[in-house]
Design a protein around this motif. Structure first.
Motif, PDB file in Angstrom:
ATOM      1  N   LYS A   1       7.930   2.350  -7.241  1.00 15.11           N
ATOM      2  CA  LYS A   1       7.214   1.401  -6.379  1.00 15.11           C
ATOM      3  C   LYS A   1       8.130   0.261  -5.960  1.00 15.11           C
ATOM      4  O   LYS A   1       8.162  -0.123  -4.784  1.00 15.11           O
ATOM      5  CB  LYS A   1       5.980   0.855  -7.088  1.00 15.11           C
ATOM      6  CG  LYS A   1       5.183  -0.143  -6.260  1.00 15.11           C
ATOM      7  CD  LYS A   1       3.989  -0.676  -7.011  1.00 15.11           C
ATOM      8  CE  LYS A   1       4.340  -1.629  -8.089  1.00 15.11           C
ATOM      9  NZ  LYS A   1       4.729  -2.967  -7.709  1.00 15.11           N
TER      10      LYS A   1
ATOM     11  N   LEU B   1       0.826  -1.208   0.000  1.00 17.89           N
ATOM     12  CA  LEU B   1       0.000   0.000   0.000  1.00 17.89           C
ATOM     13  C   LEU B   1       0.859   1.256   0.000  1.00 17.89           C
ATOM     14  O   LEU B   1       0.632   2.181  -0.798  1.00 17.89           O
ATOM     15  CB  LEU B   1      -0.924  -0.008   1.219  1.00 17.89           C
ATOM     16  CG  LEU B   1      -1.860   1.181   1.376  1.00 17.89           C
ATOM     17  CD1 LEU B   1      -2.864   1.209   0.232  1.00 17.89           C
ATOM     18  CD2 LEU B   1      -2.573   1.114   2.704  1.00 17.89           C
ATOM     19  N   LYS B   2       1.867   1.302   0.870  1.00 17.24           N
ATOM     20  CA  LYS B   2       2.711   2.494   0.964  1.00 17.24           C
ATOM     21  C   LYS B   2       3.524   2.706  -0.312  1.00 17.24           C
ATOM     22  O   LYS B   2       3.713   3.839  -0.756  1.00 17.24           O
ATOM     23  CB  LYS B   2       3.638   2.383   2.172  1.00 17.24           C
ATOM     24  CG  LYS B   2       2.912   2.540   3.498  1.00 17.24           C
ATOM     25  CD  LYS B   2       3.854   2.396   4.659  1.00 17.24           C
ATOM     26  CE  LYS B   2       4.591   3.694   4.856  1.00 17.24           C
ATOM     27  NZ  LYS B   2       5.393   3.703   6.100  1.00 17.24           N
ATOM     28  N   SER B   3       3.996   1.628  -0.910  1.00 17.66           N
ATOM     29  CA  SER B   3       4.796   1.776  -2.131  1.00 17.66           C
ATOM     30  C   SER B   3       3.935   2.155  -3.329  1.00 17.66           C
ATOM     31  O   SER B   3       4.414   2.791  -4.268  1.00 17.66           O
ATOM     32  CB  SER B   3       5.595   0.504  -2.410  1.00 17.66           C
ATOM     33  OG  SER B   3       4.739  -0.598  -2.590  1.00 17.66           O
ATOM     34  N   SER B   4       2.663   1.802  -3.295  1.00 22.74           N
ATOM     35  CA  SER B   4       1.755   2.204  -4.379  1.00 22.74           C
ATOM     36  C   SER B   4       1.573   3.712  -4.421  1.00 22.74           C
ATOM     37  O   SER B   4       1.334   4.285  -5.489  1.00 22.74           O
ATOM     38  CB  SER B   4       0.389   1.535  -4.208  1.00 22.74           C
ATOM     39  OG  SER B   4       0.501   0.152  -4.361  1.00 22.74           O
ATOM     40  N   GLN B   5       1.695   4.363  -3.278  1.00 20.63           N
ATOM     41  CA  GLN B   5       1.576   5.820  -3.238  1.00 20.63           C
ATOM     42  C   GLN B   5       2.696   6.479  -4.028  1.00 20.63           C
ATOM     43  O   GLN B   5       2.484   7.506  -4.671  1.00 20.63           O
ATOM     44  CB  GLN B   5       1.586   6.306  -1.794  1.00 20.63           C
ATOM     45  CG  GLN B   5       0.362   5.879  -1.017  1.00 20.63           C
ATOM     46  CD  GLN B   5       0.462   6.204   0.458  1.00 20.63           C
ATOM     47  OE1 GLN B   5       1.548   6.377   1.004  1.00 20.63           O
ATOM     48  NE2 GLN B   5      -0.684   6.269   1.118  1.00 20.63           N
ATOM     49  N   VAL B   6       3.892   5.888  -3.996  1.00 19.73           N
ATOM     50  CA  VAL B   6       5.019   6.413  -4.769  1.00 19.73           C
ATOM     51  C   VAL B   6       4.692   6.355  -6.260  1.00 19.73           C
ATOM     52  O   VAL B   6       4.921   7.307  -7.002  1.00 19.73           O
ATOM     53  CB  VAL B   6       6.308   5.637  -4.452  1.00 19.73           C
ATOM     54  CG1 VAL B   6       7.457   6.062  -5.349  1.00 19.73           C
ATOM     55  CG2 VAL B   6       6.682   5.791  -2.983  1.00 19.73           C
TER      56      VAL B   6
ATOM     57  N   LEU C   1       1.760   6.262  -7.638  1.00 21.35           N
ATOM     58  CA  LEU C   1       0.670   7.186  -7.953  1.00 21.35           C
ATOM     59  C   LEU C   1       1.180   8.600  -8.205  1.00 21.35           C
ATOM     60  O   LEU C   1       0.732   9.273  -9.138  1.00 21.35           O
ATOM     61  CB  LEU C   1      -0.363   7.195  -6.827  1.00 21.35           C
ATOM     62  CG  LEU C   1      -1.530   8.160  -7.002  1.00 21.35           C
ATOM     63  CD1 LEU C   1      -2.337   7.783  -8.237  1.00 21.35           C
ATOM     64  CD2 LEU C   1      -2.398   8.188  -5.777  1.00 21.35           C
ATOM     65  N   VAL C   2       2.136   9.045  -7.420  1.00 19.10           N
ATOM     66  CA  VAL C   2       2.681  10.390  -7.594  1.00 19.10           C
ATOM     67  C   VAL C   2       3.344  10.524  -8.963  1.00 19.10           C
ATOM     68  O   VAL C   2       3.114  11.491  -9.693  1.00 19.10           O
ATOM     69  CB  VAL C   2       3.673  10.732  -6.465  1.00 19.10           C
ATOM     70  CG1 VAL C   2       4.436  12.011  -6.762  1.00 19.10           C
ATOM     71  CG2 VAL C   2       2.947  10.849  -5.138  1.00 19.10           C
TER      72      VAL C   2
ATOM     73  N   TYR D   1      11.249  -0.469   2.150  1.00 24.32           N
ATOM     74  CA  TYR D   1      10.361  -0.807   3.255  1.00 24.32           C
ATOM     75  C   TYR D   1      10.642  -2.209   3.793  1.00 24.32           C
ATOM     76  O   TYR D   1      10.596  -2.429   4.994  1.00 24.32           O
ATOM     77  CB  TYR D   1       8.899  -0.696   2.836  1.00 24.32           C
ATOM     78  CG  TYR D   1       8.434   0.715   2.589  1.00 24.32           C
ATOM     79  CD1 TYR D   1       8.866   1.780   3.379  1.00 24.32           C
ATOM     80  CD2 TYR D   1       7.558   1.002   1.542  1.00 24.32           C
ATOM     81  CE1 TYR D   1       8.431   3.074   3.133  1.00 24.32           C
ATOM     82  CE2 TYR D   1       7.123   2.296   1.313  1.00 24.32           C
ATOM     83  CZ  TYR D   1       7.560   3.318   2.111  1.00 24.32           C
ATOM     84  OH  TYR D   1       7.133   4.601   1.872  1.00 24.32           O
TER      85      TYR D   1
END
Length: 130
Positions: free
Chosen positions: A118, A73-78, A80-81, A125
């Protein structure tokens, strides 16, 4: 190293090798080269992921635990940006009448950059113990 971390490493190296050569060699003028690079990436990912799964059967078949889900989930935010920035850049480029081939490759680069980001985030992480 967990199976999911191994797949992140596989994806990172495959992306850098295949898409790096695509962008570095100027294959960007050809839609066929883009499709070919993507097909090659998929084939390499399948082969190497299956090979990694064979060597770690138990880990590969285990469902993702809470830590692995949080990392995903946290790496998907990268990603997305990078993708959102590329999409906004493409929209701006179309208003400036930039060549459609450049716009398409800019979008493709944003997708690749998002995937690479990602993968790097996942590896970090996993290593930091999120």
């Amino acid at each position: 190293m967990s199976f999911r971390e191994k797949t992140a490493w596989i994806s990172l190296f495959a992306s850098l090798a295949i898409y790096g050569s695509y962008f570095a060699t100027g294959g960007m003028a050809s839609f066929g080269a883009m499709v070919g690079a993507t097909i090659l990436f998929v084939i390499v990912m399948i082969v190497l992921t299956v090979a990694a799964a064979i060597f770690a059967r138990r880990d590969a078949s285990a469902p993702a635990d809470e830590r692995e889900k949080l990392i995903a989930l946290k790496s998907s935010q990268v990603a997305l940006v990078a993708i959102a920035t590329g999409a906004l850049g493409a929209i701006a480029a179309m208003f400036w009448d930039i060549d459609r081939v450049l716009v398409a490759n800019g979008l493709f680069f944003a997708l690749v950059l998002g995937e690479v980001g990602k993968d790097i985030a996942q590896i970090v992480y996993f290593r930091r113990g999120v």
